[in-house]
Design a protein around this motif. Structure first.
Motif, short mmCIF file in Angstrom:
data_model
loop_
_atom_site.label_atom_id
_atom_site.label_comp_id
_atom_site.label_asym_id
_atom_site.label_seq_id
_atom_site.Cartn_x
_atom_site.Cartn_y
_atom_site.Cartn_z
N GLY A 150 48.09 50.47 -41.11
CA GLY A 150 49.48 50.87 -41.13
C GLY A 150 50.30 50.37 -39.95
N ARG A 151 49.67 49.67 -39.00
CA ARG A 151 50.40 49.16 -37.83
C ARG A 151 50.64 47.67 -37.98
NH1 ARG A 151 49.32 46.85 -32.77
NH2 ARG A 151 47.08 46.74 -33.22
N THR A 152 51.89 47.25 -37.89
CA THR A 152 52.23 45.84 -38.03
C THR A 152 51.78 45.07 -36.80
OG1 THR A 152 54.12 46.30 -39.46
CG2 THR A 152 54.11 44.19 -38.30
N VAL A 153 50.99 44.02 -37.02
CA VAL A 153 50.46 43.20 -35.93
C VAL A 153 51.23 41.88 -35.83
CG1 VAL A 153 48.39 42.08 -35.00
CG2 VAL A 153 48.20 44.25 -36.23
N VAL A 154 51.58 41.32 -36.97
CA VAL A 154 52.43 40.13 -37.02
C VAL A 154 53.61 40.46 -37.91
CG1 VAL A 154 52.61 37.73 -37.79
CG2 VAL A 154 50.53 38.51 -36.64
N ALA A 155 54.82 40.14 -37.45
CA ALA A 155 56.02 40.56 -38.18
C ALA A 155 56.92 39.37 -38.47
CB ALA A 155 56.78 41.60 -37.36
N ASP A 156 57.14 39.11 -39.76
CA ASP A 156 58.14 38.13 -40.22
C ASP A 156 58.00 36.77 -39.54
OD1 ASP A 156 59.26 40.16 -41.80
OD2 ASP A 156 60.44 40.89 -40.11
N VAL A 162 50.75 29.68 -28.76
CA VAL A 162 50.51 30.20 -27.42
C VAL A 162 51.17 31.56 -27.31
CG1 VAL A 162 50.31 27.91 -26.38
CG2 VAL A 162 52.54 29.05 -26.44
N GLY A 163 50.69 32.35 -26.38
CA GLY A 163 51.24 33.68 -26.17
C GLY A 163 50.24 34.54 -25.43
N PRO A 164 50.67 35.67 -24.89
CA PRO A 164 49.75 36.56 -24.17
C PRO A 164 48.67 37.12 -25.09
CG PRO A 164 52.06 37.16 -23.81
CD PRO A 164 52.05 36.18 -24.92
N ASN A 165 47.63 37.67 -24.50
CA ASN A 165 46.61 38.37 -25.27
C ASN A 165 47.26 39.47 -26.11
OD1 ASN A 165 44.57 36.83 -24.19
ND2 ASN A 165 43.98 38.33 -22.65
N ARG A 207 54.00 20.17 -31.20
CA ARG A 207 54.95 21.27 -31.34
C ARG A 207 54.24 22.56 -30.97
NH1 ARG A 207 59.74 22.31 -33.98
NH2 ARG A 207 59.85 20.10 -34.47
N LEU A 208 55.01 23.48 -30.41
CA LEU A 208 54.47 24.78 -30.02
C LEU A 208 55.28 25.89 -30.67
CD1 LEU A 208 53.89 24.38 -26.17
CD2 LEU A 208 52.16 24.28 -27.97
N HIS A 209 54.56 26.97 -31.01
CA HIS A 209 55.18 28.24 -31.42
C HIS A 209 54.67 29.30 -30.46
CE1 HIS A 209 56.65 26.47 -35.17
NE2 HIS A 209 55.44 25.98 -35.37
N VAL A 210 55.58 30.02 -29.84
CA VAL A 210 55.24 31.06 -28.87
C VAL A 210 55.31 32.42 -29.54
CG1 VAL A 210 55.76 32.08 -26.63
CG2 VAL A 210 56.22 29.64 -27.03
N LEU A 211 54.19 33.16 -29.47
CA LEU A 211 54.15 34.51 -30.03
C LEU A 211 54.22 35.54 -28.92
CD1 LEU A 211 52.84 32.77 -32.43
CD2 LEU A 211 51.88 34.95 -33.16
N HIS A 212 54.93 36.62 -29.21
CA HIS A 212 55.02 37.74 -28.28
C HIS A 212 55.16 39.00 -29.10
CE1 HIS A 212 55.91 39.74 -24.45
NE2 HIS A 212 56.82 40.45 -25.13
N SER A 257 55.66 38.53 -32.88
CA SER A 257 56.78 37.76 -33.40
C SER A 257 56.79 36.36 -32.79
CB SER A 257 58.11 38.45 -33.07
OG SER A 257 58.20 39.70 -33.72
N VAL A 258 57.28 35.40 -33.55
CA VAL A 258 57.50 34.05 -33.03
C VAL A 258 58.84 34.06 -32.29
CG1 VAL A 258 57.80 31.61 -33.58
CG2 VAL A 258 56.19 33.00 -34.92
N VAL A 259 58.79 33.86 -30.97
CA VAL A 259 60.01 33.98 -30.16
C VAL A 259 60.55 32.63 -29.69
CG1 VAL A 259 59.45 36.31 -29.42
CG2 VAL A 259 58.68 34.37 -28.04
#
Length: 270
Positions: A14-20, A34-37, A204-209, A212-214
């Motif tokens: 029930g907890r969203t881990v990756v959103a949209d 890339v992104g923090p733990n 190319r890089l996608h940064v997750l935080h 979310s992809v920020v």
């Protein structure tokens, strides 16, 4: 082939881990996450190689929803090196790598010349030629890592999905592996903790935080001092690498900054 991830949402209990999440891994390019733990990198990758089913959204392989393909057909196109890697195979190195040929085999079918050639080439690519008779359980962590990568190469996929592939590798083998990925020019989606390695190897890089992809774009456009502070909570400056000209991130290891949320989603052009 290319990967398009559209409005992906993944939830645990029930907890969203990756959103949209929306991102692209273009054909023949190396695309880095890339992104923090805990930012959702591994969770997102697990949906691409079908270990997880998303709560919403789609993963498209050149326009086809991967969920519409049979597992065997999907495995002919997408090979994965997960972070949760097997370490207890009571098999030889060669037998582990030959597992990569399973999507092409009928039940109880023996190996053929194509299988043997793929296995031999994969072992050579990762620097393990001549090691096929060793027991997998007798290998070091770095050697196991290379064998499991060879298994993915032996699968002869259109797309590689690699979750922290440089873990357990010494610096020489890290450099060799990243050079090998660039030389192969397969569509590759890879998560990396080492931001300088990501800046060097990724197109190319996608940064997750926080799921979310920020930020998305070319490494030089994405890896800015502002993003380092907002997403990773560190002070840094970005200079040109003296040997390659790639972006080189110099961190201030004595003065961390706060870990406030990113001010806004940025998508760099290019």
């Amino acid at each position: 082939m290319r990967i398009d991830i559209e409005d992906l949402r993944v939830a645990y209990a029930g907890r969203t881990v990756v959103a949209d999440a929306r991102l692209v891994a273009a054909e023949g390019e190396i695309t880095g996450l890339v992104g923090p733990n805990g930012s959702g990198k591994s969770t997102l990758l697990r949906t691409v190689y079908r270990h997880l089913k998303p709560a919403a959204g789609r993963v498209l392989l050149s326009g086809t929803d991967l969920r519409e393909l049979s597992p065997a057909r999907s495995a002919r196109h997408v090979a994965a090196l997960p972070q949760e890697r097997g370490s207890d195979f009571e098999l030889s190195v060669r037998e582990v790598v030959a597992m990569g040929r399973t999507p092409y085999k009928r039940a109880f079918a023996g190996e053929d010349a194509t299988d043997r050639d793929n296995v031999a080439r994969a072992l050579a690519d990762v620097g393990m030629a001549g090691q096929g008779d060793r027991r997998f359980t007798a290998l070091s962590g770095g050697e196991r890592q290379r064998v499991l990568l060879a298994r993915a190469f032996a699968q002869d996929p259109d797309v590689l999905v690699l979750d922290e592939p440089t873990n357990h590798l010494d610096i020489r083998h890290q450099v060799e592996l990243l050079a090998l990925l660039r030389g192969q020019r397969r569509t590759t989606l890879v998560s990396l903790h080492d931001l300088n390695a990501a800046a060097s190897v990724c197109d190319r890089l996608h940064v997750l935080h926080a799921g979310s992809v920020v930020a998305s774009g070319r490494p030089r456009e994405v890896l800015t001092p502002e993003l380092m502070a907002e997403v990773f909570g560190v002070r840094a400056t970005v200079v040109d690498h003296p040997l390659t000209g790639d972006p080189l991130i110099a961190f201030d290891h004595r003065a961390p900054v706060g870990t406030e949320e990113p001010a806004a989603i940025r998508t760099a052009a290019g």
